[in-house]
Design a protein around this motif. Sequence first.
Motif, PDB file in Angstrom:
ATOM      1  N   MET A 173       5.520  -5.422  -6.313  1.00 56.21           N
ATOM      2  CA  MET A 173       5.893  -5.650  -4.911  1.00 56.21           C
ATOM      3  C   MET A 173       4.880  -5.096  -3.925  1.00 56.21           C
ATOM      4  O   MET A 173       5.133  -5.086  -2.718  1.00 56.21           O
ATOM      5  CB  MET A 173       7.271  -5.029  -4.639  1.00 56.21           C
ATOM      6  N   GLY A 174       3.761  -4.577  -4.419  1.00 62.61           N
ATOM      7  CA  GLY A 174       2.680  -4.197  -3.498  1.00 62.61           C
ATOM      8  C   GLY A 174       2.508  -2.711  -3.259  1.00 62.61           C
ATOM      9  O   GLY A 174       1.702  -2.322  -2.400  1.00 62.61           O
ATOM     10  N   ALA A 175       3.232  -1.868  -3.984  1.00 60.87           N
ATOM     11  CA  ALA A 175       3.016  -0.420  -3.823  1.00 60.87           C
ATOM     12  C   ALA A 175       1.552  -0.100  -4.121  1.00 60.87           C
ATOM     13  O   ALA A 175       0.968  -0.642  -5.069  1.00 60.87           O
ATOM     14  CB  ALA A 175       3.924   0.365  -4.771  1.00 60.87           C
ATOM     15  N   GLY A 176       0.979   0.789  -3.316  1.00 60.99           N
ATOM     16  CA  GLY A 176      -0.404   1.200  -3.557  1.00 60.99           C
ATOM     17  C   GLY A 176      -0.483   2.242  -4.660  1.00 60.99           C
ATOM     18  O   GLY A 176      -1.398   2.247  -5.470  1.00 60.99           O
ATOM     19  N   ARG A 177       0.511   3.149  -4.658  1.00 64.31           N
ATOM     20  CA  ARG A 177       0.572   4.198  -5.675  1.00 64.31           C
ATOM     21  C   ARG A 177       2.013   4.390  -6.096  1.00 64.31           C
ATOM     22  O   ARG A 177       2.906   4.359  -5.254  1.00 64.31           O
ATOM     23  CB  ARG A 177       0.124   5.538  -5.085  1.00 64.31           C
ATOM     24  N   VAL A 178       2.205   4.622  -7.394  1.00 60.91           N
ATOM     25  CA  VAL A 178       3.517   5.047  -7.873  1.00 60.91           C
ATOM     26  C   VAL A 178       3.322   6.392  -8.558  1.00 60.91           C
ATOM     27  O   VAL A 178       2.439   6.542  -9.405  1.00 60.91           O
ATOM     28  CB  VAL A 178       4.139   4.027  -8.859  1.00 60.91           C
ATOM     29  N   ILE A 179       4.124   7.371  -8.152  1.00 65.12           N
ATOM     30  CA  ILE A 179       4.074   8.694  -8.781  1.00 65.12           C
ATOM     31  C   ILE A 179       5.380   8.866  -9.550  1.00 65.12           C
ATOM     32  O   ILE A 179       6.468   8.860  -8.962  1.00 65.12           O
ATOM     33  CB  ILE A 179       3.918   9.821  -7.733  1.00 65.12           C
ATOM     34  N   ALA A 180       5.268   8.965 -10.877  1.00 71.34           N
ATOM     35  CA  ALA A 180       6.457   9.005 -11.740  1.00 71.34           C
ATOM     36  C   ALA A 180       6.688  10.421 -12.234  1.00 71.34           C
ATOM     37  O   ALA A 180       5.739  11.136 -12.567  1.00 71.34           O
ATOM     38  CB  ALA A 180       6.266   8.060 -12.917  1.00 71.34           C
ATOM     39  N   ILE A 181       7.958  10.827 -12.277  1.00 65.84           N
ATOM     40  CA  ILE A 181       8.324  12.217 -12.581  1.00 65.84           C
ATOM     41  C   ILE A 181       9.261  12.257 -13.781  1.00 65.84           C
ATOM     42  O   ILE A 181      10.295  11.570 -13.794  1.00 65.84           O
ATOM     43  CB  ILE A 181       9.020  12.855 -11.350  1.00 65.84           C
ATOM     44  N   ASP A 182       8.918  13.033 -14.783  1.00 67.39           N
ATOM     45  CA  ASP A 182       9.772  13.250 -15.965  1.00 67.39           C
ATOM     46  C   ASP A 182       9.198  14.451 -16.688  1.00 67.39           C
ATOM     47  O   ASP A 182       8.256  15.082 -16.190  1.00 67.39           O
ATOM     48  CB  ASP A 182       9.808  11.992 -16.869  1.00 67.39           C
ATOM     49  N   GLU A 183       9.766  14.787 -17.841  1.00 65.23           N
ATOM     50  CA  GLU A 183       9.207  15.899 -18.626  1.00 65.23           C
ATOM     51  C   GLU A 183       8.919  15.481 -20.065  1.00 65.23           C
ATOM     52  O   GLU A 183       8.406  16.271 -20.840  1.00 65.23           O
ATOM     53  CB  GLU A 183      10.191  17.076 -18.639  1.00 65.23           C
ATOM     54  N   VAL A 184       9.295  14.255 -20.433  1.00 63.14           N
ATOM     55  CA  VAL A 184       9.161  13.825 -21.830  1.00 63.14           C
ATOM     56  C   VAL A 184       7.793  13.166 -21.989  1.00 63.14           C
ATOM     57  O   VAL A 184       7.517  12.148 -21.344  1.00 63.14           O
ATOM     58  CB  VAL A 184      10.291  12.839 -22.200  1.00 63.14           C
ATOM     59  N   GLY A 196       0.783  -1.228   0.000  1.00 63.08           N
ATOM     60  CA  GLY A 196       0.000   0.000   0.000  1.00 63.08           C
ATOM     61  C   GLY A 196       0.817   1.282   0.000  1.00 63.08           C
ATOM     62  O   GLY A 196       0.263   2.373  -0.071  1.00 63.08           O
ATOM     63  N   ASP A 197       2.140   1.182   0.076  1.00 59.72           N
ATOM     64  CA  ASP A 197       3.003   2.375   0.118  1.00 59.72           C
ATOM     65  C   ASP A 197       2.870   3.244  -1.132  1.00 59.72           C
ATOM     66  O   ASP A 197       2.556   2.748  -2.223  1.00 59.72           O
ATOM     67  CB  ASP A 197       4.483   1.960   0.212  1.00 59.72           C
ATOM     68  N   CYS A 249      11.631   8.606 -16.099  1.00 60.45           N
ATOM     69  CA  CYS A 249      10.807   7.591 -16.777  1.00 60.45           C
ATOM     70  C   CYS A 249      11.521   7.085 -18.021  1.00 60.45           C
ATOM     71  O   CYS A 249      10.911   6.793 -19.039  1.00 60.45           O
ATOM     72  CB  CYS A 249       9.439   8.158 -17.132  1.00 60.45           C
ATOM     73  N   GLY A 250      12.856   7.004 -17.932  1.00 63.55           N
ATOM     74  CA  GLY A 250      13.623   6.280 -18.939  1.00 63.55           C
ATOM     75  C   GLY A 250      13.379   4.790 -18.731  1.00 63.55           C
ATOM     76  O   GLY A 250      12.560   4.393 -17.895  1.00 63.55           O
ATOM     77  N   PRO A 251      14.088   3.950 -19.476  1.00 60.80           N
ATOM     78  CA  PRO A 251      13.889   2.502 -19.346  1.00 60.80           C
ATOM     79  C   PRO A 251      14.032   1.992 -17.904  1.00 60.80           C
ATOM     80  O   PRO A 251      13.238   1.157 -17.466  1.00 60.80           O
ATOM     81  CB  PRO A 251      14.991   1.938 -20.249  1.00 60.80           C
ATOM     82  N   VAL A 252      14.996   2.509 -17.155  1.00 59.47           N
ATOM     83  CA  VAL A 252      15.173   2.032 -15.773  1.00 59.47           C
ATOM     84  C   VAL A 252      13.969   2.433 -14.927  1.00 59.47           C
ATOM     85  O   VAL A 252      13.412   1.621 -14.173  1.00 59.47           O
ATOM     86  CB  VAL A 252      16.494   2.572 -15.172  1.00 59.47           C
ATOM     87  N   GLY A 253      13.546   3.690 -15.064  1.00 58.90           N
ATOM     88  CA  GLY A 253      12.362   4.139 -14.334  1.00 58.90           C
ATOM     89  C   GLY A 253      11.140   3.294 -14.683  1.00 58.90           C
ATOM     90  O   GLY A 253      10.341   2.931 -13.807  1.00 58.90           O
ATOM     91  N   GLN A 254      10.977   2.956 -15.966  1.00 57.74           N
ATOM     92  CA  GLN A 254       9.811   2.155 -16.390  1.00 57.74           C
ATOM     93  C   GLN A 254       9.782   0.802 -15.675  1.00 57.74           C
ATOM     94  O   GLN A 254       8.729   0.348 -15.221  1.00 57.74           O
ATOM     95  CB  GLN A 254       9.823   1.930 -17.914  1.00 57.74           C
ATOM     96  N   PHE A 255      10.962   0.157 -15.575  1.00 58.59           N
ATOM     97  CA  PHE A 255      10.989  -1.145 -14.890  1.00 58.59           C
ATOM     98  C   PHE A 255      10.852  -0.975 -13.372  1.00 58.59           C
ATOM     99  O   PHE A 255      10.298  -1.850 -12.702  1.00 58.59           O
ATOM    100  CB  PHE A 255      12.255  -1.932 -15.258  1.00 58.59           C
ATOM    101  N   ALA A 256      11.337   0.148 -12.845  1.00 59.46           N
ATOM    102  CA  ALA A 256      11.166   0.394 -11.402  1.00 59.46           C
ATOM    103  C   ALA A 256       9.680   0.577 -11.076  1.00 59.46           C
ATOM    104  O   ALA A 256       9.189   0.055 -10.067  1.00 59.46           O
ATOM    105  CB  ALA A 256      11.976   1.617 -10.982  1.00 59.46           C
ATOM    106  N   ILE A 257       8.964   1.293 -11.939  1.00 59.97           N
ATOM    107  CA  ILE A 257       7.523   1.529 -11.729  1.00 59.97           C
ATOM    108  C   ILE A 257       6.779   0.190 -11.683  1.00 59.97           C
ATOM    109  O   ILE A 257       6.022  -0.106 -10.741  1.00 59.97           O
ATOM    110  CB  ILE A 257       6.946   2.389 -12.880  1.00 59.97           C
ATOM    111  N   ARG A 258       6.997  -0.635 -12.711  1.00 56.95           N
ATOM    112  CA  ARG A 258       6.266  -1.907 -12.791  1.00 56.95           C
ATOM    113  C   ARG A 258       6.669  -2.858 -11.663  1.00 56.95           C
ATOM    114  O   ARG A 258       5.847  -3.602 -11.139  1.00 56.95           O
ATOM    115  CB  ARG A 258       6.472  -2.535 -14.175  1.00 56.95           C
TER     116      ARG A 258
END
Length: 392
Positions: free
Chosen positions: A208-219, A186-187, A194-203
């Motif tokens: 792993m159970g995150a309740g929300r993911v807030i992703a930051i980029d400008e592209v 739920g965290d 949100c490059g390739p590494v960020g994309q895999f970190a988000i998923r």
Amino acid sequence: MRALCWHGKGDVRVDTVPDPKIQHPRDAVIKITACAICGSDLHLLDGYQPTMESGDILGHENMGEVVEVGSEVTNLKVGDRVVVPFTISCGQCWFCQKGLFSLCDRTNPNAEMAIKAMGHSPAGLFGFSHMLGGYSGGQAEYLRVPMADVGPIKVPDSVTDEQALFLSDIFPTGYMAAENAQIQDGDTVAVWGCGPVGQFAIRSALMMGAGRVIAIDEVPERLAMAEAGGAETIDFSKTDVYDELMARTNKRGPDSCIDAVGCEAAGHGAADAVFDKVKAAAFLATDRVHVLRQAIMSCRKGGTISIPGVYVGMGDKLPIGAAMNKGLTFKMGQTHVQAYTKPLLEKIEAGKIDPSFVVTHPASLEDAPEMYKKFRDKKDGVIKVVLRPGQL
Ligand SMILES: NC(=O)c1ccc[n+]([C@@H]2O[C@H](COP(=O)([O-])OP(=O)(O)OC[C@H]3O[C@@H](n4cnc5c(N)ncnc54)[C@H](O)[C@@H]3O)[C@@H](O)[C@H]2O)c1
Ligand SMILES: [Zn+2]
Ligand SMILES: [Zn+2]
């Protein structure tokens, strides 16, 4: 053979160079069928990583077909299709035995250089400067793979090259970044980049159970891919990131913050970021730590900062007082790729994730110099380039 060689800041070319040979009984040689350009390669292109030499072959995300094996490599045979971790690890030293493969004590022949810069030497890496081993990379037709009895894993026929390739780096890297974020069910997890590494970190964070993911980029296309992966987004060129994160978390801040940007963070005129750029240009600091500062300031008290983004030397004005007084935990590092290849291949085979979602630009090896520049400049919608030597 043809290979993508570094010749100086902003200058990479495809040259004809000698074919690699077996040099040690634990080596294998593979014919590259697919390799990728990584955000880490951009630090080399942009001249951030010291100890590069003209003619060095780049490329650390590699897979291919085994064409030759040394006498001590008994787990592989000619014709096997393998994906190769970017970390070169012996499998036997104290660190490898603990699963800390990127910290292998035995695979950097230039350890003295690294010890001077860092106090100790991490593992040798493919295509990543002389301080980290001086090993040739795999953006080429062939690659010598040292410690081939430890690193490469066989890829089943049911898994395509584009699905398997990222086991070499960015899938394990995003996954380890999420593990390092110490996510509880739920965290709220914030991911910068949100490059390739960020994309895999988000998923991975969501798996792993995150309740929300807030992703930051400008592209825009990278933010759109993050949303498709289940994240909410913030465009840092339009919004104050700290204020927005506080507004979206009832002033508490995200439980974990992942810095998937590293040493080349963009700042859009923020005072600290302008200062970083001037200092880096004058060689008074090497790394632009704008994102890390923002993550420290935004993270909730008692939260965790996970850093997969690469830093190479000295950062300036890091708010260590904020980190200390807020009781933050820091976890970071080059990925222990060999610890993740098998479990993550199982997830791909089970259909839990298809890593090929990130590929936007399949290309030939000869197109690599142009693709490096497009990827660096984020032109033409490039998110991930896959090169197919001899096939495209
Ligand atoms: N730890 C490891 O083992 C490992 C492995 C692979 C890559 N990396 C590192 O991870 C980082 C990301 O790699 P990548 O391939 O995704 O690179 P990339 O260059 O494609 O992505 C970086 C993203 O960060 C964004 N960005 C820049 N400034 C920002 C800011 N101020 N706030 C938010 N986002 C910002 C860019 O727009 C870009 O989309 C790099 O530093 C790379 O070296 C580390
Ligand atoms: Zn990489
Ligand atoms: Zn080792």
